[in-house]
Design a protein around this motif. Structure first.
Motif, short mmCIF file in Angstrom:
data_model
loop_
_atom_site.label_atom_id
_atom_site.label_comp_id
_atom_site.label_asym_id
_atom_site.label_seq_id
_atom_site.Cartn_x
_atom_site.Cartn_y
_atom_site.Cartn_z
N ASN A 194 -5.23 -9.94 -7.27
CA ASN A 194 -4.23 -9.51 -6.29
C ASN A 194 -3.79 -8.08 -6.57
O ASN A 194 -3.43 -7.33 -5.66
CB ASN A 194 -3.01 -10.45 -6.37
CG ASN A 194 -2.17 -10.41 -5.12
OD1 ASN A 194 -2.71 -10.27 -4.02
ND2 ASN A 194 -0.86 -10.53 -5.27
N GLY A 223 -11.53 0.87 -7.57
CA GLY A 223 -10.75 1.12 -6.35
C GLY A 223 -11.63 1.12 -5.10
O GLY A 223 -11.19 0.75 -4.01
N GLY A 224 -12.87 1.56 -5.26
CA GLY A 224 -13.78 1.57 -4.12
C GLY A 224 -14.31 0.21 -3.78
O GLY A 224 -14.77 -0.05 -2.66
N LEU A 225 -14.26 -0.72 -4.74
CA LEU A 225 -14.82 -2.07 -4.52
C LEU A 225 -13.82 -3.02 -3.88
O LEU A 225 -14.21 -3.98 -3.21
CB LEU A 225 -15.27 -2.68 -5.86
CG LEU A 225 -16.55 -2.10 -6.49
CD1 LEU A 225 -16.70 -2.61 -7.92
CD2 LEU A 225 -17.77 -2.47 -5.65
N VAL A 226 -12.52 -2.78 -4.11
CA VAL A 226 -11.53 -3.76 -3.68
C VAL A 226 -10.53 -3.17 -2.69
O VAL A 226 -10.45 -1.96 -2.52
CB VAL A 226 -10.73 -4.30 -4.89
CG1 VAL A 226 -11.65 -4.99 -5.87
CG2 VAL A 226 -9.93 -3.19 -5.55
N ASP A 227 -9.78 -4.04 -2.06
CA ASP A 227 -8.77 -3.62 -1.10
C ASP A 227 -7.36 -3.99 -1.56
O ASP A 227 -6.47 -4.21 -0.76
CB ASP A 227 -9.05 -4.24 0.27
CG ASP A 227 -9.89 -3.30 1.11
OD1 ASP A 227 -9.86 -2.09 0.84
OD2 ASP A 227 -10.56 -3.77 2.04
N VAL A 228 -7.19 -4.09 -2.86
CA VAL A 228 -5.85 -4.36 -3.41
C VAL A 228 -5.41 -3.16 -4.23
O VAL A 228 -6.22 -2.31 -4.59
CB VAL A 228 -5.86 -5.64 -4.28
CG1 VAL A 228 -6.22 -6.85 -3.44
CG2 VAL A 228 -6.79 -5.49 -5.47
N PRO A 229 -4.11 -3.06 -4.51
CA PRO A 229 -3.62 -1.91 -5.26
C PRO A 229 -4.21 -1.85 -6.66
O PRO A 229 -4.31 -2.88 -7.33
CB PRO A 229 -2.10 -2.13 -5.33
CG PRO A 229 -1.78 -3.11 -4.26
CD PRO A 229 -3.00 -3.96 -4.09
N SER A 236 -9.03 5.21 -2.23
CA SER A 236 -7.68 5.05 -1.71
C SER A 236 -7.04 3.79 -2.32
O SER A 236 -7.72 2.80 -2.58
CB SER A 236 -7.70 4.89 -0.20
OG SER A 236 -8.43 5.94 0.36
N GLY A 237 -5.73 3.87 -2.56
CA GLY A 237 -5.03 2.70 -3.06
C GLY A 237 -4.81 2.73 -4.56
O GLY A 237 -4.33 1.76 -5.15
#
Ligand SMILES: Nc1ncnc2c1ncn2[C@@H]1O[C@H](COP(=O)(O)O)[C@@H](O)[C@H]1O
Ligand SMILES: Nc1ncnc2c1ncn2[C@@H]1O[C@H](COP(=O)(O)O)[C@@H](O)[C@H]1O
Ligand SMILES: Nc1ncnc2c1ncn2[C@@H]1O[C@H](COP(=O)(O)O)[C@@H](O)[C@H]1O
Ligand SMILES: Nc1ncnc2c1ncn2[C@@H]1O[C@H](COP(=O)(O)O)[C@@H](O)[C@H]1O
Ligand SMILES: [Mg+2]
Ligand SMILES: [Mg+2]
Ligand SMILES: [Mg+2]
Ligand SMILES: [Mg+2]
Ligand SMILES: [Mg+2]
Ligand SMILES: [Mg+2]
Ligand SMILES: [Mg+2]
Ligand SMILES: [Mg+2]
Lengths: 208, 208, 208, 208, 208, 208, 208, 208
Positions: free
Chosen positions: F129, F146-152, F181-182
């Motif tokens: 998460n 960070g490029g692999l996931v869409d969580v912070p 991003s993120g």
């Protein structure tokens, strides 16, 4: 090439065996004087095992093995410091210059925050042939002295200070930006380099 | 104090009016030669309105107003550069030294990455009395030359380069860390300071 | 809170519309004097459209809109510079201090590389109540002056210089490392901050 | 992937237990040679408890556990240093390259401030297939050598020096700004990386 | 010495006259190909006045004057970039390598923040003989690629980015600290140096 | 304010008496759990004199005094490291997050120079998460993840490395320049801050 | 992967043709909204040639091409600035967060040197779900706000300032050293990154 | 010159003999109080051999030899710290100011990340005549306090912190960039300088 010049060895970071090996070879091969810089007391004691002629200048952290007579120049190199904590670096310069055959005058603890002490000694300052200014912290000694005299000034920044002195960087930058013409700079704490350069300059054009 | 020395004005950051004002006063008061450094062509044209004797050295960005005969020293200051882009700084040093009465020799574009070009000119290098080494990028010229000769070397880092040259910082650090004894350093791009210091050294002990 | 103090606006990086908007509101709401710093001539001309009382100090790059009488202190703030290129920053300090109601004395171009010019004015220096020292390059003015006097000294490093001055960093570090007690430092080129702080100090304990 | 290559373990900052654990597993699983870098004498003694085949290269601070025959390349990697204090880093490179199957030649203490010593060995320099230049302080060795040869040069800055050497930064910047084509750089004191890269290059296109 | 290699001229900071003078002499004296790097369109147009054979690679900012047939190597140099803004530096490397006689493959915009795009091209990556990784900002491309292959990787940091990229310093430091063995680094934006070094490596041991 | 949160004490640079004084007061006044970070074994032993409930996490250098039940979140915080030397910082983050009531997953030694080890665990990575990426040297882990996931993703640079890693500066700059991003960054070696921030994020919008 | 997220293009350093090419492809292939950051007015005018749906946020320097309805979160992201010069970076964050579907609240010009203005808005500050603090110069906003709230704070240093602000470095370091738990940092001037990260956090655990 | 002021000696880096020598001379020559800063317990014990009147302030690391009655000012100098680790530097300032004859108020551990603790003491803050703000890490205390009061604020950065605090650089830069007018800065950890400057200011215009 460097005929007549002493042999020089930089001891920092070398083992006792290594140092003694180098000095033994120097003692065998040539007849020049020998200058060992950045030498601890421990190094001195080790060197004493291979020669009886080693003299230790503890403030300067220099060992000198004198094998040839040293003839002094008539003209003086003046060595000044801003504070008392700068004296070890100044002494490294002084002993180097003396072993290289220069008459050396010392004027210590005359930093610019007490300009009167410096001005009280204008006679000594103005009679020098070459001047070495050793200072840490704000390192302004070189600029003030360089503005007073018309002889070459070598500025030596020292790592004395704390905080934003950044181990000599503040003094180094200050000295590189000196508005006084005729000033050049050596590495932080490089008393040897200053003494050597000053000697070269002092003996140029014939005052040997 | 500095009797016989030229008057010097640093033009960078001064207005045309300001510069002409200072030069007018110099022209009235003294009889010394006048040296205006960091002078653009525009400054030169403006100065021409108040005197007919201004000569412009465009590579060096220096204006000279000659009012007294300049007698040259017998011994040479040698000025060397690592690359061709270092020439403007070298010329600032050269013109300064010449106006101060020194014989100047030039040896340009002999950087250490082509050591043979430098070694091919050992005769010139070894006959100099004082040497100025001007170099950007890795700034190694001073070390190589300092190791070849027994005369004082003044190293001038230049802002020539890109990327990790950091506008001359790489060359400056390199020169401050030179292993060759007898080398000292001036500010990045400070050709004037190098020329002035070299002149002081060259004329010490009597070669005027 | 800051009753009686002028309103201050920092113009750098703001649009003409934005600046005029802020000043219009200040003109409506209060009766204090208005000080607009880092104002170009263009800003001044724009401000003239909304008020007839704007005065432009071009060296200082400050616009003053005077609406209240300014009563000057009896004791002086002295503002000194090392060179002529430091004058704009010094004037920012001077005009700020004057608008805040201080008597201001100026002593410019007395850098430490020509210490005699500074010493020739010891009378002025020793009669000041607070001193602001503005200097670029080696930035040693603060130390020398701080050592001469027993009043608070505020040192302002300037971005004047080139090469290893690193846009004022050399002067800043030099000033932070000053050996003279009683010296504190503000940001590079921050004439406004120095003038404001000096005013606060000068007016403390009753000299309003 | 890296078939035939030795297993490598970087010991710095790892506990004795941790290191022995990793090596035990390597001894069980594969049959490759094992190279443990940045290993103190204490680490070596600890490793000796789990294997009889560990050899300690103390200058290089490397432990080698040889389990496979090492076949040497016909062409040489030449490893040069500027001073004697750079030798530990050079030895890290040398032992790494040897364990990886390269013929290695050493040429130490040939810094650019004594260019004649370097030029006296042009034969060795020009017969190398890949060259590693290890130097601290002004770090100019890479540029001079890179200009002499037409083979790839890997420059390794070392943390040797003091003051403005900034623990290897001066040498690093100098090497990154080298004017000699064909030179690339690794991290400060990274003898392992230089040896590994040189090996990869030396064995490319078939000289295994 | 460098028989068969093209003549190279670095145009940045040189005047049009100067450049044409150098190229004219090259055209007269030798028969090698000529490579002019960091050449603006204006330089190209000026060069066209003295030769009909100049070709301009505008992305790479390189002029090539081809006078000899270029025979390509069988093995590839692969040139990769992290983003599209890194392409000019990559093209400087690519054109340099091609003129030096290498087969060049390009794989652009495969930065590590989108690792799948990179992994989708593993075939191309694993078939290269030498790899050049060009990246700005976090500069991590070299590490990821270096870990995937067993051939030499040359990392080129670029000045692409803003804020804490500090004009390429972030990428430079990242690349110098790469954990992948076999990686070495050149100066920020130094596409030419990377191309030249890669060519030297690619042609070592016989693939000419 | 921070109801339910543990009391936190940062032990580094505090005396044993001072620490025990603070903890005694905490034990008296509240009923929250207590977290003492940067605590040496010596500190732990001293704390044991005033309470029987102290547990020492030696890798994390954290003492926990548990007085309230800790209810774990359903969703995970994943903590990853590039190397094994980064584990102490990761454990500081992990223990902090756990005491704050989070389910924590660990994935250590999956640095980008061996990308396959990281890709082999995509399942774990994609089910988190919030992710904390701990890495020294080139610090590229944050960008790849960070490029692999869409969580912070919270990136923690560590001071692991040598030479141009500059005690974590290389990793810090690399992480600040991440193209993914993120991602946001905390101070070098600040495992506590990362764990605390991750906890705040993980528990936002209701997963307590 | 990033289903539902807008397509993002970073325009800085890309040509008009290049940008229009990328956007055309995005318009063809997907149905997501498009966000073009660091876009000048000139870029906007060029983009208008290929679509009628581009909206330009000039303060934020962002172009939005809306193709899908944006549903706003119930909970707020609060965006604060220290001064008015920080507003463009704040707006980059705000527009980014809004296009990503977040409710955004703005609280500008509440720097810590006028803490009362900040404290007067405690209601707004305490009702936010995530906070972005944008500040240049001393960058202290993040610490003060972080200490007041128990929600995640993202600190964005800006390049606003002069002298020792070093283009945002002072603010960046200040923010990285924040004593307030729960604060993380993005690159200097990276409003986009802050907005994106804040959105990710705000929408975690279900507030979509 | 400095009549009535105590004699001051900076002990750091001086030998016990050296310190006792200087103090002996001070004891003989004048009748002023003596202040020895940066004095370890060992120095204190050594000084006790030559005088019975030495008092040791161990937190402040100051020895005071009181020989004259100290008359306190009516107005206060307030000394504040951000954290408890800043207290030694604050005490150096406090003891210095007290020996110089000032009434001193202390307000410790009121850092900006817990702004309520600071605001709870507005009465004390607003009744001070001069304020010294001592803080490490993000160093924001000076800005917040400077914005609350209309008296001079002297900011002292401390070396407290880790990672990107860079031994006080982060706090120093933060303080130099303070947006609050009336703030000036001294060197990192320079409690003595702050105390001395504050005393000069506090006693100006007659409150002796
Ligand atoms: N190119 C230069 N770089 C540094 N200092 C210079 C230069 N040219 C002249 N100076 C110095 O600047 C002084 C004159 O400065 P000013 O009075 O500002 O014109 C001279 O006496 C020199 O010491
Ligand atoms: N030249 C200057 N340098 C630094 N700060 C300034 C300057 N001039 C004004 N200020 C400060 O800027 C504030 C006004 O800022 P602003 O509201 O952005 O116009 C004033 O209250 C001063 O504290
Ligand atoms: N002296 C060294 N300097 C830098 N990297 C090294 C060194 N020795 C080994 N390595 C690298 O460290 C890896 C092993 O790291 P570790 O798994 O931490 O033992 C090797 O594969 C090498 O890439
Ligand atoms: N203002 C910005 N600062 C930093 N990164 C950005 C910014 N705007 C967009 N990006 C990133 O840049 C990527 C697009 O880069 P590009 O493919 O070069 O257009 C996006 O996915 C974002 O991660
Ligand atoms: Mg002089
Ligand atoms: Mg020499
Ligand atoms: Mg004073
Ligand atoms: Mg070569
Ligand atoms: Mg590899
Ligand atoms: Mg992501
Ligand atoms: Mg908080
Ligand atoms: Mg105030």
């Amino acid at each position: 090439l460097r005929n007549g010049y002493p042999e020089v060895i930089f001891c920092q970071g070398k083992s006792l065996e290594h140092i003694n090996g180098i000095i033994s070879k120097m003692l065998e091969l040539g007849e020049n004087n020998i200058l060992a810089t950045r030498a601890s007391k421990e190094v001195y004691e080790s060197v004493c095992k291979i020669t009886d002629h080693a003299i230790y200048y503890d403030l300067a952290r220099i060992i000198v093995i004198k094998r040839k007579e040293i003839i002094k120049t008539k003209k003086n190199i003046l060595i000044m410091t801003g504070g008392t904590a700068d004296i070890p670096v100044a002494e490294e310069a002084a002993v180097t210059a003396e072993v290289l055959g220069n008459s050396v005058e010392r004027l210590y603890d005359v930093g610019v925050a007490g300009i009167h002490r410096l001005l009280a000694r204008l006679d000594v300052i103005c009679s020098a042939n070459v001047i070495i200014c050793v200072a840490g912290m704000e390192g302004a000694l070189g600029s003030v002295v360089g503005g007073l005299v018309d002889v070459p000034v070598i500025a030596v920044p020292t790592s004395v200070g704390y905080g934003a002195s950044f181990n000599g960087v503040a003094a180094l930058l200050s000295m590189l930006n000196s508005c006084a013409s005729g000033t050049s700079v050596v590495n932080i704490d490089n008393g040897f380099g200053a003494g050597y350069t000053a000697s070269m300059i002092n003996k140029l054009n014939g005052d040997d």
